[in-house]
Design a protein around this motif. Sequence first.
Motif, PDB file in Angstrom:
ATOM      1  N   UNK A 347       0.853  -1.188   0.000  1.00 41.08           N
ATOM      2  CA  UNK A 347       0.000   0.000   0.000  1.00 41.08           C
ATOM      3  C   UNK A 347       0.887   1.235   0.000  1.00 41.08           C
ATOM      4  N   UNK A 348       0.499   2.186  -0.807  1.00 41.78           N
ATOM      5  CA  UNK A 348       1.210   3.453  -0.867  1.00 41.78           C
ATOM      6  C   UNK A 348       0.604   4.314  -1.960  1.00 41.78           C
ATOM      7  N   UNK A 349       1.252   5.410  -2.252  1.00 39.94           N
ATOM      8  CA  UNK A 349       0.789   6.349  -3.265  1.00 39.94           C
ATOM      9  C   UNK A 349       1.958   6.700  -4.173  1.00 39.94           C
ATOM     10  N   UNK A 350       1.650   7.334  -5.280  1.00 42.37           N
ATOM     11  CA  UNK A 350       2.728   7.898  -6.091  1.00 42.37           C
ATOM     12  C   UNK A 350       3.548   8.849  -5.236  1.00 42.37           C
ATOM     13  N   UNK A 351       2.862   9.611  -4.381  1.00 41.35           N
ATOM     14  CA  UNK A 351       3.527  10.599  -3.540  1.00 41.35           C
ATOM     15  C   UNK A 351       4.453   9.977  -2.499  1.00 41.35           C
ATOM     16  N   UNK A 352       4.226   8.729  -2.139  1.00 42.10           N
ATOM     17  CA  UNK A 352       5.125   8.053  -1.188  1.00 42.10           C
ATOM     18  C   UNK A 352       6.194   7.237  -1.909  1.00 42.10           C
ATOM     19  N   UNK A 353       6.297   7.392  -3.226  1.00 45.24           N
ATOM     20  CA  UNK A 353       7.288   6.618  -3.976  1.00 45.24           C
ATOM     21  C   UNK A 353       6.876   5.168  -4.102  1.00 45.24           C
ATOM     22  N   UNK A 354       5.588   4.939  -4.187  1.00 38.90           N
ATOM     23  CA  UNK A 354       4.934   3.633  -4.219  1.00 38.90           C
ATOM     24  C   UNK A 354       4.788   3.086  -2.808  1.00 38.90           C
ATOM     25  N   UNK A 355       5.187   1.856  -2.575  1.00 43.17           N
ATOM     26  CA  UNK A 355       4.818   1.171  -1.337  1.00 43.17           C
ATOM     27  C   UNK A 355       5.483   1.770  -0.095  1.00 43.17           C
ATOM     28  N   UNK A 356       4.668   1.929   0.952  1.00 44.72           N
ATOM     29  CA  UNK A 356       5.178   2.354   2.259  1.00 44.72           C
ATOM     30  C   UNK A 356       4.725   1.395   3.349  1.00 44.72           C
ATOM     31  N   UNK A 357       3.731   0.581   3.027  1.00 41.61           N
ATOM     32  CA  UNK A 357       3.135  -0.357   3.980  1.00 41.61           C
ATOM     33  C   UNK A 357       3.028  -1.711   3.293  1.00 41.61           C
ATOM     34  N   UNK A 358       3.265  -2.781   4.029  1.00 39.55           N
ATOM     35  CA  UNK A 358       3.227  -4.121   3.444  1.00 39.55           C
ATOM     36  C   UNK A 358       2.547  -5.101   4.394  1.00 39.55           C
ATOM     37  N   UNK A 359       1.661  -5.922   3.844  1.00 36.85           N
ATOM     38  CA  UNK A 359       1.123  -7.064   4.573  1.00 36.85           C
ATOM     39  C   UNK A 359       1.937  -8.265   4.119  1.00 36.85           C
ATOM     40  N   UNK A 360       2.886  -8.726   4.955  1.00 36.15           N
ATOM     41  CA  UNK A 360       3.835  -9.743   4.505  1.00 36.15           C
ATOM     42  C   UNK A 360       3.202 -11.116   4.341  1.00 36.15           C
ATOM     43  N   UNK A 361       3.914 -12.037   3.711  1.00 35.27           N
ATOM     44  CA  UNK A 361       3.370 -13.386   3.488  1.00 35.27           C
ATOM     45  C   UNK A 361       2.892 -14.075   4.755  1.00 35.27           C
ATOM     46  N   UNK A 362       3.570 -13.862   5.871  1.00 37.37           N
ATOM     47  CA  UNK A 362       3.202 -14.561   7.100  1.00 37.37           C
ATOM     48  C   UNK A 362       1.794 -14.195   7.555  1.00 37.37           C
ATOM     49  N   UNK A 363       1.299 -13.029   7.140  1.00 37.93           N
ATOM     50  CA  UNK A 363      -0.038 -12.593   7.535  1.00 37.93           C
ATOM     51  C   UNK A 363      -1.121 -13.012   6.545  1.00 37.93           C
TER      52      UNK A 363
END
Length: 557
Positions: A347-363
Amino acid sequence: MTAPEAPTEAAPPTAAAHQVTSRPPGIAELVSRHAARQPHTPAVICAGRTTDYERLDRESNRTAWAILGSGIPAGGRVAYLGRESEHYYEVFVACAKARMVLVPINWRLTAPEIEHILRDSASELLFVTTDLRATAERAIGPHADVWIVVVDGPAPGAAAGLPAGPDRGHHLAVWKESHSTAAVEGVGPGGASSGPDDPILQLYTSGTTGLPKGVVLAQRSLHAVREALAGAGLDWIDWRPGDLALVGIPGFHVGGIWWASQNLAAGVTNVVLPAFDGRTAVRLIRDLGVTTACVVPSMLRLMLAEPEADRAAFRTLRKIVYGGSPISESLLRESLEIFDCEFAQIYGLTETGNTAVCLPPVDHRPGSLRLRAAGRPYPGIEAKVIGPDGSTLPTGDVGEICLRTPARMIGYWNLPEATARTLVDGWVHTGDAGRLDADGYVHILDRVKDLIIVAGENIYPNEIENALAHHPAVADVAVIGVPDDRFGEAVQAFVAPRDGQEVRARDLVVFLRDRIATFKIPSRFEFVDRIPRNPSGKILRRELREPYWAGRDRRVN
């Protein structure tokens, strides 16, 4: 921009190109390293054509020298209009080497929309694929000082001169053929090497005003997250020797160019499609042995709908990275079952340089409550939730999500006031409403901004409303996003006709075709007597949206 003269052998690189510094290596330097260490490893596979790292490095050097010879100063804007191909990534790397800023343009936009981007960015050079040259010519118009370089199709011989069309263009193969293949990294003012804070991309994202804004991203936007993961020893998203990585998201989107640049930086292979379709994607994964992929949820649905989509077709996949829009629980369950690999949501925006948050595989375990979350910030990235007064809210309270990341944008191009509203004390205000849970996971619940996301494409209602308002039979109009099982959301228009006039949905669709991109045109129309507005004239979108989103715990789909 002055008309480039006949191609000549470029000067050799400066000594500064070989100086050792402590700065993180940029994409240009990394591609050159891979060309030296693993020259025959494929860098890009597209439509049956393979470009290895040696060729990508060599041809991007030639293109970089040709760009430098055109007279554009360092930091100048260079635009690209075309479908995915090896040519796009050659131009991308060439711009990085020449210290130019690449402006990728969505090839589905209309000529007027493209014209705005070219004019706003002050691009003097436009790389274009053959199928879009006519659109580019209409966008440029007869008087604009923009040079066209056609990147594909049959190239005329050197003696044949320029390709057919106005006398302001070149074919890339001819334009660069006499230029040096010597390294270009380090060329620039004073011979200084490009640094992490130097701009490298200018991506246009729609805005509430209806006019797209140019988001300027720096070199650091392309490597900050990868370095954070490596520094913390996390494999939420990882790259392994021999990976073949499917680039499902187009390169004019931040998600597409970010993913492709990560693959190039790691020295693995990008597998790209000129335009995404489910059947081709399934066959590429199966036949080439694709190991990783980056897609939006609607692409997962399109692949799963194919008759050939079964576990055997996806046996080589080890990880799918997805984002761009929320994913339904049913689609995620089916994806986990059929693709049978690790999943990571970003999850992120163009303004954040794409991803800033991740739901990793373990979740991504079936039944996990974490599947309702967007994820947790990467190491070194922070998230907070603020109220209407800007104060930070306690855990669990709903407000606007803000992100602080080293990959954040430099700012909006020539829009200091808009930049100041979005980027405050280093925090990017996302426009998304949500909360943080006790473990620091970000949950997206609604939107603060009037944004619609259709198959990963960001669409703002105001742009469509402005276009529809020019129809002579339309008195008033409002546009909202409504739930859609296939694409997440659909664009719905409420239209109030002028007294005594009749208008049909078909007429409005035809009217919009030359004014806005096809993916922005409403798929649903409702004709009403009036549009609900407050005393100051603002559309009451929440009132219009309520019947469609009632009973859902999230107002995004």
